[in-house]
Design a protein around this motif. Structure first.
Motif, PDB file in Angstrom:
ATOM      1  N   HIS A 141       0.822  -1.225   0.000  1.00  0.00           N
ATOM      2  CA  HIS A 141       0.000   0.000   0.000  1.00  0.00           C
ATOM      3  C   HIS A 141       0.859   1.280   0.000  1.00  0.00           C
ATOM      4  CE1 HIS A 141       0.616  -1.030   4.283  1.00  0.00           C
ATOM      5  NE2 HIS A 141       0.715   0.281   4.440  1.00  0.00           N
ATOM      6  N   ASP A 142       2.174   1.125   0.249  1.00  0.00           N
ATOM      7  CA  ASP A 142       3.064   2.310   0.214  1.00  0.00           C
ATOM      8  C   ASP A 142       3.750   2.477  -1.145  1.00  0.00           C
ATOM      9  OD1 ASP A 142       2.548   3.035   2.783  1.00  0.00           O
ATOM     10  OD2 ASP A 142       4.171   1.816   3.634  1.00  0.00           O
ATOM     11  N   LEU A 143       3.479   1.534  -2.059  1.00  0.00           N
ATOM     12  CA  LEU A 143       4.196   1.541  -3.339  1.00  0.00           C
ATOM     13  C   LEU A 143       3.992   2.830  -4.121  1.00  0.00           C
ATOM     14  CD1 LEU A 143       4.196  -1.969  -5.030  1.00  0.00           C
ATOM     15  CD2 LEU A 143       6.112  -0.444  -4.708  1.00  0.00           C
ATOM     16  N   LYS A 144       2.730   3.300  -4.162  1.00  0.00           N
ATOM     17  CA  LYS A 144       2.452   4.498  -4.983  1.00  0.00           C
ATOM     18  C   LYS A 144       3.267   5.693  -4.504  1.00  0.00           C
ATOM     19  CE  LYS A 144      -1.734   3.976  -7.525  1.00  0.00           C
ATOM     20  NZ  LYS A 144      -3.083   4.305  -7.819  1.00  0.00           N
ATOM     21  N   ASN A 145       3.404   5.821  -3.174  1.00  0.00           N
ATOM     22  CA  ASN A 145       4.204   6.939  -2.643  1.00  0.00           C
ATOM     23  C   ASN A 145       5.663   6.783  -3.032  1.00  0.00           C
ATOM     24  OD1 ASN A 145       2.210   8.445  -1.502  1.00  0.00           O
ATOM     25  ND2 ASN A 145       2.228   7.297   0.440  1.00  0.00           N
ATOM     26  N   ALA A 146       6.154   5.528  -2.994  1.00  0.00           N
ATOM     27  CA  ALA A 146       7.553   5.275  -3.376  1.00  0.00           C
ATOM     28  C   ALA A 146       7.752   5.634  -4.853  1.00  0.00           C
ATOM     29  CB  ALA A 146       7.907   3.808  -3.129  1.00  0.00           C
ATOM     30  N   PHE A 147       6.768   5.294  -5.694  1.00  0.00           N
ATOM     31  CA  PHE A 147       6.837   5.638  -7.114  1.00  0.00           C
ATOM     32  C   PHE A 147       6.877   7.156  -7.292  1.00  0.00           C
ATOM     33  CE2 PHE A 147       4.521   1.468  -8.377  1.00  0.00           C
ATOM     34  CZ  PHE A 147       5.719   0.822  -8.526  1.00  0.00           C
ATOM     35  N   LEU A 152       6.518   4.935 -14.356  1.00  0.00           N
ATOM     36  CA  LEU A 152       6.152   5.267 -12.970  1.00  0.00           C
ATOM     37  C   LEU A 152       4.850   6.080 -12.936  1.00  0.00           C
ATOM     38  CD1 LEU A 152       9.738   6.162 -11.724  1.00  0.00           C
ATOM     39  CD2 LEU A 152       8.369   4.257 -10.888  1.00  0.00           C
ATOM     40  N   GLU A 153       4.740   7.027 -13.882  1.00  0.00           N
ATOM     41  CA  GLU A 153       3.511   7.846 -13.931  1.00  0.00           C
ATOM     42  C   GLU A 153       2.293   6.991 -14.265  1.00  0.00           C
ATOM     43  OE1 GLU A 153       5.515  12.158 -15.148  1.00  0.00           O
ATOM     44  OE2 GLU A 153       4.700  10.876 -16.729  1.00  0.00           O
ATOM     45  N   SER A 154       2.517   5.964 -15.099  1.00  0.00           N
ATOM     46  CA  SER A 154       1.387   5.081 -15.441  1.00  0.00           C
ATOM     47  C   SER A 154       0.918   4.313 -14.202  1.00  0.00           C
ATOM     48  CB  SER A 154       1.779   4.115 -16.560  1.00  0.00           C
ATOM     49  OG  SER A 154       2.553   3.048 -16.064  1.00  0.00           O
ATOM     50  N   LYS A 155       1.850   3.981 -13.308  1.00  0.00           N
ATOM     51  CA  LYS A 155       1.495   3.279 -12.055  1.00  0.00           C
ATOM     52  C   LYS A 155       0.710   4.221 -11.131  1.00  0.00           C
ATOM     53  CE  LYS A 155       2.208   0.027 -13.089  1.00  0.00           C
ATOM     54  NZ  LYS A 155       1.278  -1.021 -12.998  1.00  0.00           N
ATOM     55  N   ILE A 156       1.194   5.478 -11.073  1.00  0.00           N
ATOM     56  CA  ILE A 156       0.564   6.452 -10.167  1.00  0.00           C
ATOM     57  C   ILE A 156      -0.838   6.824 -10.655  1.00  0.00           C
ATOM     58  CG2 ILE A 156       0.769   8.815  -9.251  1.00  0.00           C
ATOM     59  CD1 ILE A 156       3.927   8.364  -9.607  1.00  0.00           C
ATOM     60  N   ALA A 210       1.593   3.436 -22.802  1.00  0.00           N
ATOM     61  CA  ALA A 210       1.356   3.994 -24.138  1.00  0.00           C
ATOM     62  C   ALA A 210       0.523   5.279 -24.047  1.00  0.00           C
ATOM     63  CB  ALA A 210       0.645   2.981 -25.025  1.00  0.00           C
ATOM     64  N   ASN A 211      -0.471   5.242 -23.172  1.00  0.00           N
ATOM     65  CA  ASN A 211      -1.359   6.395 -22.983  1.00  0.00           C
ATOM     66  C   ASN A 211      -0.590   7.610 -22.458  1.00  0.00           C
ATOM     67  OD1 ASN A 211      -3.465   8.112 -21.947  1.00  0.00           O
ATOM     68  ND2 ASN A 211      -4.815   6.348 -22.193  1.00  0.00           N
ATOM     69  N   ILE A 212       0.264   7.360 -21.459  1.00  0.00           N
ATOM     70  CA  ILE A 212       1.065   8.448 -20.862  1.00  0.00           C
ATOM     71  C   ILE A 212       1.989   9.070 -21.916  1.00  0.00           C
ATOM     72  CG2 ILE A 212       2.892   8.965 -19.160  1.00  0.00           C
ATOM     73  CD1 ILE A 212       0.427   8.380 -17.608  1.00  0.00           C
ATOM     74  N   ILE A 213       2.719   8.215 -22.670  1.00  0.00           N
ATOM     75  CA  ILE A 213       3.680   8.712 -23.673  1.00  0.00           C
ATOM     76  C   ILE A 213       2.944   9.469 -24.774  1.00  0.00           C
ATOM     77  CG2 ILE A 213       5.371   8.007 -25.437  1.00  0.00           C
ATOM     78  CD1 ILE A 213       6.193   5.721 -23.539  1.00  0.00           C
ATOM     79  N   ARG A 214       1.800   8.926 -25.197  1.00  0.00           N
ATOM     80  CA  ARG A 214       0.992   9.564 -26.256  1.00  0.00           C
ATOM     81  C   ARG A 214       0.562  10.971 -25.823  1.00  0.00           C
ATOM     82  NH1 ARG A 214       0.261   9.978 -31.404  1.00  0.00           N
ATOM     83  NH2 ARG A 214      -1.770  10.701 -32.008  1.00  0.00           N
ATOM     84  N   ASN A 215       0.071  11.093 -24.579  1.00  0.00           N
ATOM     85  CA  ASN A 215      -0.377  12.411 -24.084  1.00  0.00           C
ATOM     86  C   ASN A 215       0.761  13.406 -23.995  1.00  0.00           C
ATOM     87  OD1 ASN A 215      -3.039  11.686 -23.941  1.00  0.00           O
ATOM     88  ND2 ASN A 215      -2.926  11.000 -21.804  1.00  0.00           N
ATOM     89  N   LYS A 216       1.928  12.916 -23.560  1.00  0.00           N
ATOM     90  CA  LYS A 216       3.102  13.807 -23.478  1.00  0.00           C
ATOM     91  C   LYS A 216       3.471  14.313 -24.871  1.00  0.00           C
ATOM     92  CE  LYS A 216       5.556  11.945 -19.461  1.00  0.00           C
ATOM     93  NZ  LYS A 216       6.776  11.260 -19.025  1.00  0.00           N
TER      94      LYS A 216
END
Length: 516
Positions: A458-464, A493-497, A503-509
């Motif tokens: 449950h702390d993974l997202k914060n670590a990311f 990492l952003e896709s996890k958060i 693919a979606n994250i890179i496409r939007n960037k």
């Protein structure tokens, strides 16, 4: 002793021959009037049929005794080369000039000076038109020797003419030589130490470059000198990771060939390499529109019937066309679209089996793995990475081996293969620690990997989130940003958060960057 599978030079040469080259070899041997059951011809037939080189099988065949084998092999090797030299497909401008020079030398030694000079004059013209200035200089030097023995009334003007020609050619050869030496030295720095990692290294490289760059102000430069000038600058800017200037000089390099179109077939390898660096520079600049335009130009030229391909050229066309066809999908995250390329390339790779080295095969596997990962196919990604990681004899760039291991770890994590994770973390950590010259991005990844085992789910997202913040400081850093071109770890990492696909994250960037 069996030498099964051993790389033997003669065997490799026999296996590289096309059907028409084999046919011509047999015709050539027949023309020699050699007995058709001669040892070297029988050895040729045996090697032609063999799947691997096996010395024991050769000796068992009774074709040749052990003490004769080395001599028969050397003789066969030489005869194949002579036969290839006579093949029209291997006769380029250089071999034509060289042949004319040989004929002129023979006539000169027979005392037929006038005939010799006539041939030399034509050969010189051919050499100058095709930018073969070292050969042109050699021809002028022979002309000077002959003229000094063959006295004609025009000797006074002829002597001046040849002296001026020799001086001009010599000056241009010196410039070309200095520029080609500089290019080679810069290329060797990239191979030995990689790209510059800090300001201090950048200053050293700049001083090295400026100290060795010849002064070309007011000098008459031909195609060859201009080409080496572009090359030297391209290597310099690539070393500095200055992709905008790399693009400028790669563009000049390619444009030069379109200004002198005859040179494309005279120097096809330089034409192909120029296009490779041009596409690589545009890829680093993340400009998909320009990338697709230049890739199409490249494909059009190399698929034109007038573009001559020998085995070497065909291999480079295959490599560069496919590397960059895949790369276009990394620019905007269109991974799924790129997946269709994988089976096609894998099939073609079989045809180039003997011509593509393990290093280039590994680059394909890494690109395949990245396409699969970007499409969410983690197990397929792991399958391709394993081809790189399990190959212990692979001597290739450390950075690619490093990112293969990090991506492998990330793909195992994504695929939920937790039972492998602990052992993988340990081996990846051990591998990265042993690496020379780690970049800051890699150091951050090691720290993160080492700490992963102690983080509760449950702390993974914060670590990311924390890792993203640390890595973002390097995203536009001149000497660190290259790491993200191999593995866009920030987007993952952003896709996890954000619970979105990579693919979606890179496409939007990509869309946001181009909107601005």
């Amino acid at each position: 002793m069996t030498t099964k599978g051993q790389k033997d030079n003669l065997f490799s040469l026999v296996k590289s021959l096309t059907k028409s080259e084999k046919r011509q070899f047999k015709l050539y041997v027949g023309r020699l009037g050699v007995n058709t059951d001669s040892k070297f011809l029988n050895l040729f037939n045996l090697l032609d049929k063999a799947k691997v080189y096996n010395e024991v099988a050769i000796l068992k065949s009774g074709i040749v005794k052990k003490q004769q084998l080395a001599n028969v092999k050397a003789h066969l090797y030489k005869q194949i080369l002579i036969s290839l030299k006579l093949n029209p497909s291997h006769q380029n401008v250089r071999s034509q000039i060289r042949e004319q020079l040989d004929f002129a030398s023979i006539l000169y030694h027979k005392g037929l000076y006038k005939q010799s000079l006539k041939i030399l004059d034509k050969a010189k013209e051919l050499a100058i038109v095709n930018e073969e200035k070292n050969m042109a200089f050699e021809i002028v030097e022979l002309e000077k020797i002959i003229e000094s023995q063959y006295i004609t009334r025009s000797i006074s003007t002829r002597a001046d003419e040849l002296a001026i020609q020799a001086r001009d050619l010599s000056a241009q050869n010196v410039i070309a030589s200095k520029l080609s030496n500089l290019s080679l030295q810069l290329y060797s720095i990239i191979l030995k130490t990689g790209y510059v990692k800090n300001e201090d290294e950048a200053r050293q490289v700049t001083k090295y470059f400026n100290d060795r760059l010849p002064d070309i102000k007011g000098k008459r430069l031909g195609f060859r000198e201009k080409l080496w000038y572009c090359k030297a600058h391209l290597w310099y800017y690539l070393l500095l990771q200055d992709f905008l200037n790399s693009y400028r000089y790669a563009s000049k390099w390619v444009d030069l060939f379109y200004q002198y179109p005859k040179m494309i077939n005279v120097n096809p390898v330089f034409f192909l390499k120029g296009n490779n660096y041009l596409l690589e520079s545009i890829f680093f600049l993340r400009n998909k529109e320009k990338f697709v335009e230049k890739l199409e130009d490249f494909k059009t030229t190399v698929s034109h019937p007038k573009f001559i391909k020998d085995e070497n050229v065909a291999t480079l066309v295959f490599l560069y066309t496919n590397f960059h066809s895949i790369n276009q999908h990394f620019i905007d995250g269109s991974f799924e679209e790129g997946l269709a390329l994988i089976p096609k390339i894998e099939e073609e790779l079989l045809d180039f089996e003997d011509r593509i080295d393990p290093h280039h095969k590994a680059i394909f596997y890494y690109k395949f793995a990245s396409l699969e990962f970007g499409s969410g196919n983690n197990k397929a990604c792991i399958k391709y990475l394993d081809k790189i990681i399990s190959n212990k004899s692979l001597s290739m760039r450390e950075d690619l081996l490093c990112f293969s291991r990090v991506l492998n770890l990330v793909a195992h994590y994504e695929a939920g293969l937790d039972y492998h994770l602990e052992a993988l973390l340990r081996s990846t950590y051990k591998f990265l620690i042993k690496m020379n010259d780690l970049h800051e991005v890699q150091k951050e990844m090691i720290k993160f990997i080492r700490g992963l085992q102690d983080i509760y789910p449950h702390d993974l997202k914060n670590a990311f989130r924390e890792l993203v913040e640390r890595l973002k400081t390097y995203e536009d850093h001149p000497y660190e940003r290259r790491s993200f071109l191999y593995l866009d770890i920030i987007s993952w990492l952003e896709s996890k958060i954000e619970n979105k696909s990579v693919a979606n994250i890179i496409r939007n960037k990509y869309l946001n960057r181009n909107k601005n």
